[in-house]
Design a protein around this motif. Structure first.
Motif, PDB file in Angstrom:
ATOM      1  N   GLU A   1       0.772  -1.136  -0.181  1.00 44.05           N
ATOM      2  CA  GLU A   1      -0.193  -0.003  -0.276  1.00 44.05           C
ATOM      3  C   GLU A   1       0.932   1.182   0.032  1.00 44.05           C
ATOM      4  O   GLU A   1       0.547   2.171  -0.759  1.00 44.05           O
ATOM      5  N   GLY A   2       1.981   1.448   0.755  1.00 39.01           N
ATOM      6  CA  GLY A   2       2.853   2.312   0.782  1.00 39.01           C
ATOM      7  C   GLY A   2       3.420   2.631  -0.731  1.00 39.01           C
ATOM      8  O   GLY A   2       3.717   3.839  -1.039  1.00 39.01           O
ATOM      9  N   SER A   3       3.895   1.456  -1.052  1.00 38.08           N
ATOM     10  CA  SER A   3       4.545   1.658  -2.443  1.00 38.08           C
ATOM     11  C   SER A   3       3.810   2.105  -3.446  1.00 38.08           C
ATOM     12  O   SER A   3       3.890   2.929  -4.153  1.00 38.08           O
ATOM     13  N   ALA A   4       2.396   1.536  -3.395  1.00 35.84           N
ATOM     14  CA  ALA A   4       1.400   2.223  -4.579  1.00 35.84           C
ATOM     15  C   ALA A   4       0.929   3.489  -4.282  1.00 35.84           C
ATOM     16  O   ALA A   4       0.754   4.489  -4.997  1.00 35.84           O
ATOM     17  N   VAL A   5       0.797   4.041  -2.875  1.00 45.17           N
ATOM     18  CA  VAL A   5       0.834   5.571  -2.709  1.00 45.17           C
ATOM     19  C   VAL A   5       1.926   6.552  -3.393  1.00 45.17           C
ATOM     20  O   VAL A   5       1.660   7.390  -3.966  1.00 45.17           O
ATOM     21  N   ALA A   6       3.045   5.931  -2.869  1.00 39.20           N
ATOM     22  CA  ALA A   6       4.366   6.393  -3.417  1.00 39.20           C
ATOM     23  C   ALA A   6       4.449   6.588  -5.091  1.00 39.20           C
ATOM     24  O   ALA A   6       4.486   7.465  -5.831  1.00 39.20           O
ATOM     25  N   ASN A   7       3.873   5.390  -5.785  1.00 34.21           N
ATOM     26  CA  ASN A   7       3.799   5.346  -7.117  1.00 34.21           C
ATOM     27  C   ASN A   7       2.672   6.383  -7.582  1.00 34.21           C
ATOM     28  O   ASN A   7       2.889   6.892  -8.910  1.00 34.21           O
ATOM     29  N   ILE A   8       1.717   6.528  -6.993  1.00 31.45           N
ATOM     30  CA  ILE A   8       0.677   7.489  -7.404  1.00 31.45           C
ATOM     31  C   ILE A   8       1.149   8.988  -7.316  1.00 31.45           C
ATOM     32  O   ILE A   8       1.004   9.726  -8.243  1.00 31.45           O
ATOM     33  N   LYS A   9       1.988   9.195  -6.111  1.00 30.91           N
ATOM     34  CA  LYS A   9       2.488  10.640  -6.001  1.00 30.91           C
ATOM     35  C   LYS A   9       3.566  10.719  -7.189  1.00 30.91           C
ATOM     36  O   LYS A   9       3.335  11.973  -7.825  1.00 30.91           O
ATOM     37  N   LYS A  10       4.324   9.756  -7.720  1.00 27.48           N
ATOM     38  CA  LYS A  10       5.156   9.934  -8.621  1.00 27.48           C
ATOM     39  C   LYS A  10       4.353   9.965 -10.012  1.00 27.48           C
ATOM     40  O   LYS A  10       4.746  10.860 -10.827  1.00 27.48           O
ATOM     41  N   MET A  11       3.365   9.243 -10.093  1.00 27.38           N
ATOM     42  CA  MET A  11       2.656   9.439 -11.523  1.00 27.38           C
ATOM     43  C   MET A  11       1.889  10.935 -11.503  1.00 27.38           C
ATOM     44  O   MET A  11       1.816  11.453 -12.505  1.00 27.38           O
ATOM     45  N   GLU A  12       1.435  11.299 -10.474  1.00 26.13           N
ATOM     46  CA  GLU A  12       0.943  12.734 -10.417  1.00 26.13           C
ATOM     47  C   GLU A  12       1.864  13.729 -10.592  1.00 26.13           C
ATOM     48  O   GLU A  12       1.566  14.644 -11.284  1.00 26.13           O
ATOM     49  N   ALA A  13       3.212  13.593 -10.370  1.00 25.79           N
ATOM     50  CA  ALA A  13       4.307  14.524 -10.406  1.00 25.79           C
ATOM     51  C   ALA A  13       4.624  14.484 -12.115  1.00 25.79           C
ATOM     52  O   ALA A  13       4.752  15.643 -12.631  1.00 25.79           O
ATOM     53  N   ILE A  14       4.622  13.325 -12.719  1.00 24.70           N
ATOM     54  CA  ILE A  14       4.741  13.442 -14.062  1.00 24.70           C
ATOM     55  C   ILE A  14       3.860  13.866 -14.858  1.00 24.70           C
ATOM     56  O   ILE A  14       4.001  14.644 -16.013  1.00 24.70           O
ATOM     57  N   LEU A  15       2.482  13.778 -14.230  1.00 19.85           N
ATOM     58  CA  LEU A  15       1.344  14.408 -14.926  1.00 19.85           C
ATOM     59  C   LEU A  15       1.418  15.903 -14.959  1.00 19.85           C
ATOM     60  O   LEU A  15       1.149  16.593 -15.927  1.00 19.85           O
ATOM     61  N   LYS A  16       1.913  16.574 -13.960  1.00 18.50           N
ATOM     62  CA  LYS A  16       2.341  17.776 -13.852  1.00 18.50           C
ATOM     63  C   LYS A  16       3.182  18.381 -14.886  1.00 18.50           C
ATOM     64  O   LYS A  16       2.887  19.399 -15.398  1.00 18.50           O
ATOM     65  N   VAL A  17       4.198  17.474 -14.988  1.00 23.17           N
ATOM     66  CA  VAL A  17       5.224  17.891 -15.861  1.00 23.17           C
ATOM     67  C   VAL A  17       4.682  18.044 -17.426  1.00 23.17           C
ATOM     68  O   VAL A  17       4.869  18.730 -18.097  1.00 23.17           O
ATOM     69  N   LYS A  18       3.730  16.936 -17.458  1.00 24.57           N
ATOM     70  CA  LYS A  18       3.212  16.785 -18.806  1.00 24.57           C
ATOM     71  C   LYS A  18       2.382  17.906 -19.089  1.00 24.57           C
ATOM     72  O   LYS A  18       2.143  18.509 -20.332  1.00 24.57           O
ATOM     73  N   GLN A  19       1.610  18.365 -18.042  1.00 21.99           N
ATOM     74  CA  GLN A  19       0.554  19.558 -18.016  1.00 21.99           C
ATOM     75  C   GLN A  19       1.362  20.795 -18.709  1.00 21.99           C
ATOM     76  O   GLN A  19       0.746  21.599 -19.120  1.00 21.99           O
ATOM     77  N   THR A  20       2.572  20.729 -17.880  1.00 20.07           N
ATOM     78  CA  THR A  20       3.229  22.234 -18.037  1.00 20.07           C
ATOM     79  C   THR A  20       3.857  22.122 -19.381  1.00 20.07           C
ATOM     80  O   THR A  20       3.780  23.350 -20.077  1.00 20.07           O
ATOM     81  N   VAL A  21       4.495  21.015 -19.876  1.00 17.37           N
ATOM     82  CA  VAL A  21       4.807  21.116 -21.158  1.00 17.37           C
ATOM     83  C   VAL A  21       3.597  21.300 -22.433  1.00 17.37           C
ATOM     84  O   VAL A  21       3.779  21.964 -23.478  1.00 17.37           O
ATOM     85  N   LEU A  22       2.476  20.674 -21.922  1.00 16.58           N
ATOM     86  CA  LEU A  22       1.259  20.984 -22.795  1.00 16.58           C
ATOM     87  C   LEU A  22       0.968  22.435 -22.739  1.00 16.58           C
ATOM     88  O   LEU A  22       0.640  22.967 -23.640  1.00 16.58           O
TER      89      LEU A  22
END
Length: 347
Positions: A185-206
């Motif tokens: 569960e801790g690993s999955a939560v960390a993975n979500i935060k990682k994916m959300e950070a990547i999403l923000k980067v992609k949003q910025t690029v867009l």
């Protein structure tokens, strides 16, 4: 007798003319003195207005140009179109990357939900094992009592003991599954935060790609008249390149540079008479709105350093801003840069 009179007239004529000239000069000298006492004047002045440069913010070929030299334009009017194809492709690519990142976030959240369900199952299994472990311990104690009383065989006792050992090991396994579910569960939560950070980067690029695409449309930032146009259809432009300038002809004023010795009686709000060299018969009035806090020399690219030892005292000029009364009345006549003479009424 007539000759005598003519002789007297010739003798008196020069002194009379001299007196008239002297009186006229004295009269105009007195008038000039009175005028100079009431007014401070300078011809070091010119019409000013706000000018807004129009720059290219992205590189590309000019696809459309709807602007001409010295023409009136309205604010937000579309003037220049830069070929947008390259920037449109970048937006499409950034949009695809953003959607992929968004899907990765949803996948990570689904994984978290799966791990949480596994935790619930492991917890339920552990609760069941507690009941089985308690029952096995009770059965073992009963069989021990029966064995000691001779009512049960050793085999029955050994089977009860074995069942207790099995239930204990299964309970330990259930606890291990719970711990593993917590770690997952801790690993999955960390993975979500990682994916959300990547999403923000992609949003910025867009967002950046969309912004650059919007820069291919060049609109007039203000209303006014264009200057010399430095761009044509088909021309390649670079970021920061000055394409042309828009002069705000609705907001004009006079900047007069007075000698520092003329500032003693000068105040904000004093009336000003303005004479334009291009229109000498045009009567324009105004008033002082601002007196600069520094001389013009202080605004130069390389101000003089009097501490260097090469000091030569020069009369300094101080810029004075003069607002024109009813500037709209002279909108079609006033041009930035026109030379003027100004007279400030200080008394």
């Amino acid at each position: 007798m007539a000759a005598a009179q003519k002789s007297i007239t010739r003798k008196l004529f020069p002194p009379v003319i001299g007196l008239l000239v002297l009186a006229t000069a004295g009269f105009y000298g007195f008038q000039s003195y009175r005028y100079n006492q009431a007014y401070e004047t300078t011809d070091n002045a010119q019409i000013e207005s706000k000018s807004t440069p129009v720059l290219a913010r992205v590189a590309g070929y000019i696809q459309e140009s709807n602007v001409e030299d010295y023409k009136s334009v309205n604010a937000n009017a579309r003037l220049i179109e830069i070929d947008p194809q390259e920037y449109a492709i970048a937006v499409t690519q950034a949009e695809a990357d953003y959607q992929q990142a968004l899907a990765d976030v949803e996948t990570a959240k689904a994984s978290l939900r799966n791990v949480q369900e596994n935790y619930k199952v492991a917890k339920a299994n552990a609760d069941v094992q507690v009941s089985r472990k308690t029952k096995a311990a009770a059965d073992l104690q009963r069989d021990k009592n029966l064995f000691e009383g001779g009512s049960a065989t050793r085999k029955v006792l050994e089977e009860s003991q074995s069942n207790v050992d099995i239930q204990n090991r299964q309970y330990d396994a259930s606890l291990a599954q719970i711990n593993q579910a917590k770690v997952s569960e801790g690993s999955a939560v960390a993975n979500i935060k990682k994916m959300e950070a990547i999403l923000k980067v992609k949003q910025t690029v867009l967002d950046q790609a969309k912004l650059r695409l919007s820069y291919t449309h060049i609109d007039a930032p203000v209303s006014g008249k264009t200057g010399k146009i430095n761009v044509a259809k088909g021309q390649y432009v670079q970021p920061g390149q000055n394409l042309f300038t828009i002069i705000n002809d609705a907001d004009v004023w006079v900047t007069a540079n007075f000698k520092e010795t003329q500032l003693e009686k000068m105040r904000v709000g004093q009336p000003v008479d303005i004479k334009i060299d291009a229109f000498p018969n045009l009567k324009i009035t105004g008033k002082i709105t601002t007196i600069s806090d520094a001389t013009g020399a202080k605004f130069s690219l390389l101000p003089a350093d009097n501490a260097s030892g090469n000091f030569v005292k020069l009369v300094q000029r101080v810029p004075v801003k003069i607002a024109i009364d009813n500037p709209q009345q002279y909108k079609d006549l006033l041009r930035a840069g026109l030379s003027t003479e100004v007279a400030v009424k200080v008394k």
